[in-house]
Design a protein around this motif. Structure first.
Motif, PDB file in Angstrom:
ATOM      1  N   HIS A  46     102.422  29.089  -1.727  1.00  0.00           N
ATOM      2  CA  HIS A  46     103.563  28.768  -2.593  1.00  0.00           C
ATOM      3  C   HIS A  46     104.553  29.932  -2.514  1.00  0.00           C
ATOM      4  CE1 HIS A  46     106.050  27.973  -6.057  1.00  0.00           C
ATOM      5  NE2 HIS A  46     105.396  26.854  -6.336  1.00  0.00           N
ATOM      6  N   TYR A  70      95.766  29.829  -4.999  1.00  0.00           N
ATOM      7  CA  TYR A  70      96.547  28.596  -4.837  1.00  0.00           C
ATOM      8  C   TYR A  70      96.257  27.967  -3.475  1.00  0.00           C
ATOM      9  CZ  TYR A  70     100.593  25.517  -4.221  1.00  0.00           C
ATOM     10  OH  TYR A  70     101.396  24.433  -3.981  1.00  0.00           O
ATOM     11  N   LEU A  81      93.975  24.492  -2.809  1.00  0.00           N
ATOM     12  CA  LEU A  81      94.619  23.350  -2.173  1.00  0.00           C
ATOM     13  C   LEU A  81      93.867  22.944  -0.911  1.00  0.00           C
ATOM     14  CD1 LEU A  81      96.950  21.368  -2.160  1.00  0.00           C
ATOM     15  CD2 LEU A  81      98.361  23.110  -1.030  1.00  0.00           C
ATOM     16  N   GLU A 110     101.172  25.858 -11.164  1.00  0.00           N
ATOM     17  CA  GLU A 110     101.722  25.363  -9.894  1.00  0.00           C
ATOM     18  C   GLU A 110     100.703  24.561  -9.099  1.00  0.00           C
ATOM     19  OE1 GLU A 110     104.838  25.364  -9.007  1.00  0.00           O
ATOM     20  OE2 GLU A 110     105.361  26.446 -10.847  1.00  0.00           O
ATOM     21  N   VAL A 111      99.446  24.978  -9.115  1.00  0.00           N
ATOM     22  CA  VAL A 111      98.455  24.223  -8.352  1.00  0.00           C
ATOM     23  C   VAL A 111      98.156  22.899  -9.058  1.00  0.00           C
ATOM     24  CG1 VAL A 111      96.275  25.107  -9.335  1.00  0.00           C
ATOM     25  CG2 VAL A 111      96.387  24.487  -6.923  1.00  0.00           C
ATOM     26  N   LYS A 127     100.357  21.198 -10.767  1.00  0.00           N
ATOM     27  CA  LYS A 127     101.528  20.378 -10.430  1.00  0.00           C
ATOM     28  C   LYS A 127     101.411  19.800  -9.024  1.00  0.00           C
ATOM     29  CE  LYS A 127     105.515  22.274 -11.137  1.00  0.00           C
ATOM     30  NZ  LYS A 127     106.531  23.369 -11.245  1.00  0.00           N
ATOM     31  N   GLU A 128     100.916  20.622  -8.090  1.00  0.00           N
ATOM     32  CA  GLU A 128     100.786  20.151  -6.704  1.00  0.00           C
ATOM     33  C   GLU A 128      99.729  19.053  -6.607  1.00  0.00           C
ATOM     34  OE1 GLU A 128     101.402  19.751  -2.599  1.00  0.00           O
ATOM     35  OE2 GLU A 128     102.620  20.592  -4.216  1.00  0.00           O
ATOM     36  N   ARG A 183     101.271  15.968  -7.940  1.00  0.00           N
ATOM     37  CA  ARG A 183     102.191  15.389  -6.959  1.00  0.00           C
ATOM     38  C   ARG A 183     101.445  14.595  -5.902  1.00  0.00           C
ATOM     39  NH1 ARG A 183     104.390  16.187  -2.089  1.00  0.00           N
ATOM     40  NH2 ARG A 183     103.006  17.945  -1.598  1.00  0.00           N
ATOM     41  N   ARG A 184     100.230  15.036  -5.576  1.00  0.00           N
ATOM     42  CA  ARG A 184      99.427  14.376  -4.562  1.00  0.00           C
ATOM     43  C   ARG A 184      98.532  13.283  -5.151  1.00  0.00           C
ATOM     44  NH1 ARG A 184      98.222  17.911   0.348  1.00  0.00           N
ATOM     45  NH2 ARG A 184      99.778  19.585   0.258  1.00  0.00           N
TER      46      ARG A 184
END
Length: 305
Positions: free
Chosen positions: A126, A136, A140, A189-190, A192-193, A196-197
């Motif tokens: 990120h 992160y 992922l 942030e992770v 959120k990612e 999103r996925r």
């Protein structure tokens, strides 16, 4: 096989003649200063290799068999990523103690990946994270890969060298507590990612683990000292900001999964010698925090890439 050196905005490129006798190609890439995540992404973008591995400039391989271990694993198994054990230098008086790490998700050390797999799945660091960026990336990658596509090398060949001037080393054992705001931003942030996925199970795992770990982190011996009182209060505010955004997610998490995470976190803190005692349940602790602590505006959790 080759090495890519990324210069993060500094005029520190080495003379090309320095590498003329190397048996592999050395490529130098200079980017505008943007921090460790941008530098690592620049290196990944510049690579054309089948496999890639990140190595910090102040670390090294500690075995002459390192490349053989890597290539044997790649040739013997059909995997997308590999976790290897690694070693850490820890100063102990005038000597240096070597501490082994096993399957450690906190650091990028000793892990290598099929490059095209990273590209196809959009797995990158990120750009906005300058601390806790390894977690992160690793979270992922691990979440996207199926378990049968992850390999392991149990022989430690990567050495995390002692560098007292690095950010992590300069804070010592208080690194987590001094960078707690960055940790909450990374967890945000992770999550959120994963959202999103459409990886809802992973969102719940990140949220529940963040909350369970915080429960035990806040009971460590550091907070017995008056000098840490302000840091403690600041950490509470950052954690409550995370809780304000994700408390509804935690409420939907499976209680058995939370209990399993609690056992793991409790054991970790006991083994580290920093755990005190459980004076209340996680539920009661969360309720009194939300009643007594004023969180920040939740927008502070969002990191600009």
């Amino acid at each position: 096989m080759g090495v890519i050196l990324v210069n993060d905005g500094e005029d520190s490129a080495l003379p090309d003649d320095l590498f003329k006798d190397y048996p592999y190609k050395v490529t130098q890439v200079t980017i505008p200063h943007g921090g460790v995540s941008r530098a690592r992404n620049a290196g990944l973008d510049a690579s054309k290799a089948d496999w890639v591995m990140i190595c910090d400039f102040d670390d090294q391989f500690c075995s002459t068999l390192a490349l053989e271990l890597i290539f044997c694993a790649i040739n013997e198994d059909d995997k997308d990523m590999y976790w290897s054990h690694f070693l850490e230098e820890v100063p102990q008086g005038a000597a240096m103690k070597i501490v082994p790490h096993e399957r450690d998700i906190i650091f990028i050390h000793g892990k290598f990946f099929r490059r095209q797999w990273l590209v196809d799945n959009g797995i990158r660091f990120h750009d906005g994270l300058t601390l806790h960026e390894d977690v992160y990336f690793n979270q992922l990658a691990q979440a996207v890969a199926s378990e049968d596509r992850i390999g392991e090398i149990k022989t430690g060949f990567y050495l995390w060298c002692s560098n007292p001037n690095s950010v992590g080393r300069s804070y010592g054992e208080k690194f987590l507590f001094k960078t707690y705001d960055h940790l909450m931003k990374q967890r945000n942030e992770v999550a959120k990612e994963f959202k999103r996925r459409d990886m809802e199970t992973q969102v719940k795992l990140v949220v529940s683990k963040t909350i369970v770990d915080a429960f035990y982190d806040f009971q460590t011996y550091f907070w017995k000292h008056k000098e840490n009182e302000e840091t403690y209060k600041e950490m509470e505010r950052w954690f409550c900001t995370f809780l304000k955004r994700y408390g509804n997610v935690y409420a939907k998490c499976d209680t058995r999964a939370i209990a399993k995470l609690a056992n793991q976190s409790r054991d970790y803190h006991f083994n580290c010698g920093c755990f005190l005692m459980e004076t209340e349940t996680i539920g009661n602790w969360l309720r009194h925090l939300m009643n007594e602590v004023e969180p920040y505006d939740i927008s502070v959790l969002d990191v600009d890439a």
